[in-house]
Design a protein around this motif. Sequence first.
Motif, mmCIF file in Angstrom:
data_model
loop_
_atom_site.group_PDB
_atom_site.id
_atom_site.type_symbol
_atom_site.label_atom_id
_atom_site.label_comp_id
_atom_site.label_asym_id
_atom_site.label_seq_id
_atom_site.Cartn_x
_atom_site.Cartn_y
_atom_site.Cartn_z
ATOM 1 N N LEU A 42 -19.626 18.712 -15.673
ATOM 2 C CA LEU A 42 -21.188 18.145 -15.243
ATOM 3 C C LEU A 42 -22.031 17.831 -16.648
ATOM 4 O O LEU A 42 -22.598 16.741 -16.791
ATOM 5 C CB LEU A 42 -21.983 19.242 -14.568
ATOM 6 N N SER A 63 -19.633 14.023 -10.641
ATOM 7 C CA SER A 63 -20.925 14.549 -9.907
ATOM 8 C C SER A 63 -20.814 15.962 -9.249
ATOM 9 O O SER A 63 -19.644 16.421 -9.300
ATOM 10 C CB SER A 63 -21.119 13.711 -8.613
ATOM 11 N N GLU A 64 -22.112 16.234 -9.046
ATOM 12 C CA GLU A 64 -21.960 17.673 -8.692
ATOM 13 C C GLU A 64 -21.161 17.935 -7.235
ATOM 14 O O GLU A 64 -20.405 18.784 -7.055
ATOM 15 C CB GLU A 64 -23.564 17.970 -8.459
ATOM 16 N N ASP A 65 -21.538 16.559 -6.565
ATOM 17 C CA ASP A 65 -20.674 16.872 -5.036
ATOM 18 C C ASP A 65 -19.336 16.758 -5.331
ATOM 19 O O ASP A 65 -18.526 17.446 -4.473
ATOM 20 C CB ASP A 65 -21.354 15.732 -4.217
ATOM 21 N N TYR A 81 -17.256 28.125 -11.988
ATOM 22 C CA TYR A 81 -17.089 26.932 -12.687
ATOM 23 C C TYR A 81 -17.755 27.349 -14.099
ATOM 24 O O TYR A 81 -18.745 28.161 -14.332
ATOM 25 C CB TYR A 81 -18.221 25.996 -12.213
ATOM 26 N N PHE A 87 -25.981 24.301 -16.646
ATOM 27 C CA PHE A 87 -25.443 24.358 -15.138
ATOM 28 C C PHE A 87 -26.498 24.642 -14.245
ATOM 29 O O PHE A 87 -26.086 24.742 -13.191
ATOM 30 C CB PHE A 87 -24.199 25.309 -15.184
ATOM 31 N N TYR A 126 -27.629 22.744 -11.525
ATOM 32 C CA TYR A 126 -27.086 22.112 -10.502
ATOM 33 C C TYR A 126 -27.001 23.251 -9.292
ATOM 34 O O TYR A 126 -26.026 24.081 -9.287
ATOM 35 C CB TYR A 126 -25.745 21.998 -10.906
ATOM 36 N N LYS A 183 -26.409 23.702 -6.137
ATOM 37 C CA LYS A 183 -25.530 23.535 -5.108
ATOM 38 C C LYS A 183 -24.020 24.058 -5.669
ATOM 39 O O LYS A 183 -23.478 24.833 -4.965
ATOM 40 C CB LYS A 183 -25.273 22.150 -4.804
ATOM 41 N N VAL A 184 -23.914 23.861 -6.922
ATOM 42 C CA VAL A 184 -22.462 24.359 -7.758
ATOM 43 C C VAL A 184 -22.903 25.748 -7.802
ATOM 44 O O VAL A 184 -21.798 26.267 -7.478
ATOM 45 C CB VAL A 184 -22.518 23.680 -9.064
#
Length: 184
Positions: free
Chosen positions: A142, A148-150, A169, A175, A178, A180-181
């Motif tokens: 990232l 991408s994040e998705d 990750y 980080f 993000y 969602k990650v």
Amino acid sequence: MNITRSLSMLLFVIVLSDGRIAMPNDTELKDRLVPTLRGVCFGPYRANQNPDCGVHPTTEEVREELQFIKDAGIAPKIRTYSSVKTLSNVPKICRELGLECWPGAWLGKYPCANEREIQALIKVGKLKLPNCPVLIVGNEVLHRKDLSEDELIIDIERVKKETGMQVAYADCEDFCQYPKVVEA
């Protein structure tokens, strides 16, 4: 044996508490040195070896580097950036040496290379080695904006689903941008 160590930046000479100098193969050093690091990121590439050029260390070279880490008391945990080629042997060698291993999959811009990495990591994860508690999907992917994040989340969820293991990750301090990650 005169081997160029990939870990030279970590340890060559240690000054003991009484001012004497010890080299990593000294028996006294082995008896007195305790791990000062929780773990190391392991890239066992030597001179003229480069994963981008397809030139990887041999399994014996990987074993020598891991043995050096253990014997020198550098750290009890190893984290790999990749699980392809001879790096797929790192978790088993770590188990033999009594080291914990967090195997990783290097992800980048190229889908075919990413798929090889993910498949190799899944294969390692399915071994259910007791010294491998976590798998790592991606390394600063990232931060480099390679995925991408998705896209990263899809890979993380795939590895979790296919191995049943915990997945992490690895990235720089940014980080947390993000969420969602982080949740994945």
